[in-house]
Write an enzyme that holds these catalytic residues in place. Structure first.
Site, PDB file in Angstrom:
ATOM      1  N   CYS A   1       7.357  -9.694  -6.671  1.00  0.00           N
ATOM      2  CA  CYS A   1       7.372  -8.377  -6.350  1.00  0.00           C
ATOM      3  C   CYS A   1       6.291  -7.919  -5.369  1.00  0.00           C
ATOM      4  CB  CYS A   1       7.311  -7.508  -7.391  1.00  0.00           C
ATOM      5  SG  CYS A   1       7.146  -5.624  -7.133  1.00  0.00           S
TER       6      CYS A   1
ATOM      7  N   HIS B   1       0.349  -1.871  -9.805  1.00  0.00           N
ATOM      8  CA  HIS B   1       0.416  -3.369  -9.942  1.00  0.00           C
ATOM      9  C   HIS B   1       1.384  -3.698 -10.608  1.00  0.00           C
ATOM     10  CE1 HIS B   1      -3.646  -3.558  -7.641  1.00  0.00           C
ATOM     11  NE2 HIS B   1      -2.550  -3.513  -6.691  1.00  0.00           N
ATOM     12  N   CYS B   2       2.312  -4.603 -10.232  1.00  0.00           N
ATOM     13  CA  CYS B   2       3.547  -5.290 -11.181  1.00  0.00           C
ATOM     14  C   CYS B   2       3.184  -6.495 -11.434  1.00  0.00           C
ATOM     15  CB  CYS B   2       4.723  -5.154 -10.094  1.00  0.00           C
ATOM     16  SG  CYS B   2       6.078  -6.018 -10.877  1.00  0.00           S
TER      17      CYS B   2
ATOM     18  N   CYS C   1      10.521  -1.853 -10.153  1.00  0.00           N
ATOM     19  CA  CYS C   1       9.705  -0.985  -9.278  1.00  0.00           C
ATOM     20  C   CYS C   1      10.460  -0.027  -8.602  1.00  0.00           C
ATOM     21  CB  CYS C   1       8.652  -1.840  -8.538  1.00  0.00           C
ATOM     22  SG  CYS C   1       7.192  -2.487  -9.222  1.00  0.00           S
TER      23      CYS C   1
ATOM     24  N   CYS D   1      10.542  -5.340  -6.664  1.00  0.00           N
ATOM     25  CA  CYS D   1      11.241  -5.667  -7.489  1.00  0.00           C
ATOM     26  C   CYS D   1      12.463  -4.750  -8.295  1.00  0.00           C
ATOM     27  CB  CYS D   1      10.627  -6.367  -8.686  1.00  0.00           C
ATOM     28  SG  CYS D   1       9.750  -5.225 -10.131  1.00  0.00           S
TER      29      CYS D   1
ATOM     30  N   HIS E   1       1.952   2.114  -3.508  1.00  0.00           N
ATOM     31  CA  HIS E   1       0.844   2.926  -4.177  1.00  0.00           C
ATOM     32  C   HIS E   1       0.990   4.322  -3.801  1.00  0.00           C
ATOM     33  CE1 HIS E   1      -1.146  -0.153  -5.943  1.00  0.00           C
ATOM     34  NE2 HIS E   1      -1.719  -0.630  -4.995  1.00  0.00           N
TER      35      HIS E   1
ATOM     36  N   GLU F   1       0.859  -1.196  -0.075  1.00  0.00           N
ATOM     37  CA  GLU F   1       0.017  -0.023  -0.082  1.00  0.00           C
ATOM     38  C   GLU F   1       0.904   1.163   0.114  1.00  0.00           C
ATOM     39  OE1 GLU F   1      -2.994  -0.189  -0.853  1.00  0.00           O
ATOM     40  OE2 GLU F   1      -3.404  -2.400  -0.373  1.00  0.00           O
TER      41      GLU F   1
HETATM   42 ZN   LIG Z   1      -2.499  -2.543  -4.729  1.00  0.00          ZN
HETATM   43 ZN   LIG Z   2       7.621  -4.725  -9.069  1.00  0.00          ZN
END
Ligand SMILES: [Zn+2]
Ligand SMILES: [Zn+2]
Length: 177
Positions: A148, A142-143, A170, A167, A136, A133
């Protein structure tokens, strides 16, 4: 990774042991300063008696009003069942525009599903949901990488499979090497 320090806020009755553990685990995982606030109250108006659940968005709105000294994100932790618009339940919620996030604990416990309690597993799930969270609030979506922490958890199996960290891709998006 996180600009400013992270403020962790228990909402209603939340185990102090868990909050202290989360504070230390989030400090290590996110490599940032984490401060812990006294709990804020859980108003009965947030409870939807028809659903038997709390409206998660009300928690986010309340967290937004907590003063923060350096504009870091706020993580609320609540030990009640929450839902959100269009979703039967949520493990967590976040608002990237205001930098606030929420983790709802009950569904992260094995005992919620009639299984023997596993405190270590419960804590890892709480940590992963918190880091997800907070991702975000940092602007991550989302990945597709199932390991991840930003992978979407539809079920706890997904949560248990993934790591507690972002990851490489990200990490690069939020400016971490
Ligand atoms: Zn989420
Ligand atoms: Zn990721």
């Amino acid at each position: 990774m996180i600009k400013g320090s992270l403020l962790a806020v228990p909402i209603g009755d939340v185990s102090q042991d868990l909050m202290l553990w989360l504070k230390s685990a989030l400090t290590d995982t996110l490599n940032c300063d984490v401060s812990l606030r006294d709990s804020i109250s859980l108003p009965s108006e947030w409870y939807n008696s028809a659903r038997g659940q709390y409206c998660g968005v009300d928690f986010l709105r309340a967290l937004e009003h907590i003063p923060r000294k350096d504009y870091g994100p706020i993580l609320g932790v609540a030990d009640v069942n929450c839902y959100a618009c269009g979703l039967n339940f949520v493990f967590g919620l976040a608002d990237p525009y205001t930098g606030v996030a929420l983790v709802a604990l009950p569904r992260l416990r094995q005992s919620f599903y009639g299984l023997a309690e596993d405190e270590e597993l419960f804590r890892q799930r709480a940590l992963k949901e918190a880091v997800h969270e907070l991702g975000h609030t940092l602007g991550l979506g989302h990945c597709t990488d199932t390991l991840c922490v930003m992978h979407f958890s539809n079920m706890l199996n997904d949560t248990d499979r993934k790591s507690a960290n972002y990851c490489e891709l990200c990490k690069r998006k939020i400016g971490v090497k």
